[in-house]
Design a protein around this motif. Structure first.
Motif, PDB file in Angstrom:
ATOM      1  N   HIS A  32       0.472  -1.237   0.102  1.00  0.00           N
ATOM      2  CA  HIS A  32      -0.035  -0.436   0.087  1.00  0.00           C
ATOM      3  C   HIS A  32       1.318   1.410  -0.163  1.00  0.00           C
ATOM      4  CE1 HIS A  32      -2.103  -3.064   2.571  1.00  0.00           C
ATOM      5  NE2 HIS A  32      -3.218  -2.704   1.337  1.00  0.00           N
ATOM      6  N   THR A  33       0.635   2.544  -0.356  1.00  0.00           N
ATOM      7  CA  THR A  33       1.001   3.900  -0.199  1.00  0.00           C
ATOM      8  C   THR A  33       0.478   4.260   1.472  1.00  0.00           C
ATOM      9  OG1 THR A  33       1.585   3.930  -2.590  1.00  0.00           O
ATOM     10  CG2 THR A  33       1.521   6.569  -0.957  1.00  0.00           C
ATOM     11  N   ILE A  34       1.050   4.553   1.927  1.00  0.00           N
ATOM     12  CA  ILE A  34       0.717   4.243   3.056  1.00  0.00           C
ATOM     13  C   ILE A  34       1.663   6.958   2.983  1.00  0.00           C
ATOM     14  CG2 ILE A  34       0.275   4.599   5.855  1.00  0.00           C
ATOM     15  CD1 ILE A  34       0.686   2.286   4.160  1.00  0.00           C
ATOM     16  N   THR A  35       0.067   7.205   4.162  1.00  0.00           N
ATOM     17  CA  THR A  35      -0.124   8.353   4.407  1.00  0.00           C
ATOM     18  C   THR A  35      -0.138   8.898   6.301  1.00  0.00           C
ATOM     19  OG1 THR A  35      -0.720   9.074   1.912  1.00  0.00           O
ATOM     20  CG2 THR A  35      -0.589  10.408   3.313  1.00  0.00           C
ATOM     21  N   ALA A  36       0.648   9.807   6.190  1.00  0.00           N
ATOM     22  CA  ALA A  36       0.502  10.041   8.043  1.00  0.00           C
ATOM     23  C   ALA A  36      -0.391  11.287   7.409  1.00  0.00           C
ATOM     24  CB  ALA A  36       1.786  10.304   8.723  1.00  0.00           C
ATOM     25  N   ILE A  37      -1.560  11.247   8.167  1.00  0.00           N
ATOM     26  CA  ILE A  37      -2.231  12.154   9.027  1.00  0.00           C
ATOM     27  C   ILE A  37      -2.067  12.685  10.493  1.00  0.00           C
ATOM     28  CG2 ILE A  37      -4.564  13.405   8.968  1.00  0.00           C
ATOM     29  CD1 ILE A  37      -4.336  12.344   6.084  1.00  0.00           C
ATOM     30  N   THR A  38      -1.025  14.206   9.880  1.00  0.00           N
ATOM     31  CA  THR A  38      -1.149  14.764  11.304  1.00  0.00           C
ATOM     32  C   THR A  38      -0.983  15.965  11.571  1.00  0.00           C
ATOM     33  OG1 THR A  38       1.927  14.205  12.685  1.00  0.00           O
ATOM     34  CG2 THR A  38       0.963  14.426  10.135  1.00  0.00           C
TER      35      THR A  38
END
Ligand SMILES: NC(=O)c1ccc[n+]([C@@H]2O[C@H](COP(=O)([O-])OP(=O)(O)OC[C@H]3O[C@@H](n4cnc5c(N)ncnc54)[C@H](OP(=O)(O)O)[C@@H]3O)[C@@H](O)[C@H]2O)c1
Length: 322
Positions: A32-38
């Motif tokens: 997967h392509t992982i994106t941190a929501i921060t």
């Protein structure tokens, strides 16, 4: 819409206690392509292999932009975050058309409404699942894992009843009530397995449902045996006390009324989950996803060692725990 395969995953809490383990397993799987929501002002440093979207929870557009083109949103949010933070995420996910949300559960069996009400966690979690349904865009998949094992054993006596530093244990009732309890690692593997399923399998088995995962189905007495093996101690080295689980809950309610928020809440939550009626033993009622996802069997004593290390760190003032 939700039957398309999951490629892009956004995670809240990539550096958090639970989220960091979910993230590391997803990254290691490499599917997967992982994106941190921060948060824009977060000091957390997301790990390599993870994209970063900085958000402001008071600016819905920032959340919607961060969630566009995501196939799944995983929320592992601090218990200290403002209570409407999950709602803001869920509303933004609907605006952005995110097909799947793994809401901020990571604990009790949310299908057991009486138990949920009596330990306080049920109604707010249900409200979020209901909101996802009302918004009509995303599906939810809630992960029930019971209590985190090392954390619950090593952080505070208000949880599994052990003070590992003082060698004291409080058993609820006879200490033989079995519940499900899980490691952060096993939850990480479970989430990775679930979000790697073929889209139609994910939809048919888990759309708006709970996935039950567990490391161990054990009692406080089983934990005690493990602690004694790992520490090379015997019964005579421990101060042992017995308290009816109902009385433990009453102690917690009293502490809450007197303003002891965390201690009181933990006593209510763990005492109630260890009622002998089996509410904390979700495996017996619902079965587990472990076999379906090929999750490994873990070594209880190894996990107990980690709990002792955590307890030692806390005693030395190096780690908090929530
Ligand atoms: N099963 C169990 O035994 C157990 C025990 C405790 C909790 N839980 C559940 O697991 C969930 C996750 O807990 P956790 O301990 O993994 O979380 P955590 O590590 O305390 O925090 C996760 C993330 O929340 C974000 N955050 C912190 N403060 C915030 C704020 N004021 N507003 C918005 N975001 C904030 C941070 O992300 P950024 O810094 O990147 O923004 C942080 O990395 C809990 O909410 C609870 O539902 C389960």
């Amino acid at each position: 819409m939700s039957s398309r395969p999951i490629r892009n995953i956004a995670i809240v809490g990539v550096t958090g206690q639970q989220g960091s383990h979910i993230t590391s397993h997803l990254v290691a799987a490499g599917r997967h392509t992982i994106t941190a929501i921060t948060r824009a002002d977060s000091v957390a440093a997301p790990p390599n292999g993870v994209k970063v979207s900085k958000v402001n929870y008071d600016d819905p557009q920032s959340l919607i932009s961060a969630l566009r083109n995501q196939d799944a949103l995983i929320i592992t949010m601090s218990v200290t975050a403002p209570p409407d933070t999950s709602e803001k995420l869920v509303r933004a996910a609907a605006e952005a058309g995110v097909p799947w949300i793994l809401p901020n559960e990571w604990g009790i069996d949310g299908t057991n409404e009486k138990y949920g009400r009596e330990c306080f966690l049920g109604p707010p979690n249900k409200a979020i699942r209901d909101l996802i349904g009302e918004l009509g865009v995303s599906s939810w998949l809630a992960v029930a894992c019971g209590f985190w094992y090392q954390y619950s054993l090593g952080t505070s006596q208000d949880m599994y009843g052990f003070d590992l530093q003082k060698r004291e244990v409080i058993f609820y009732d006879d200490g033989n009530t079995k519940i499900n309890t899980t490691t952060w690692e096993q939850v990480g593997r479970a989430v990775t397995g679930l979000l790697s399923l073929d889209g139609s399998e994910l939809e048919s088995k888990f759309k708006n449902k709970f996935a039950y995962v567990s490391s161990f189905n054990i009692s406080q007495k089983d934990v005690f045996e493990s602690v004694k093996r790992v520490t090379g101690t015997g019964d005579s080295d421990w101060k042992v006390e017995y308290v009816p689980s109902e009385e433990r809950v009453a102690q917690g309610m009293k502490a809450l009324q007197e303003g002891g928020r965390y201690a009181g809440f933990a006593k209510v939550l763990y005492g109630r989950s260890l009622f002998p009626n089996g509410d904390g033993n979700f495996e017996a009622k619902h079965g587990l996803v472990n076999a379906m996802l090929g999750l490994p069997k873990e070594d209880l004593d190894e996990c107990t060692k980690e709990a002792i290390q955590l307890s030692n760190k806390i005693a030395q003032g190096k780690s908090g725990g929530h």
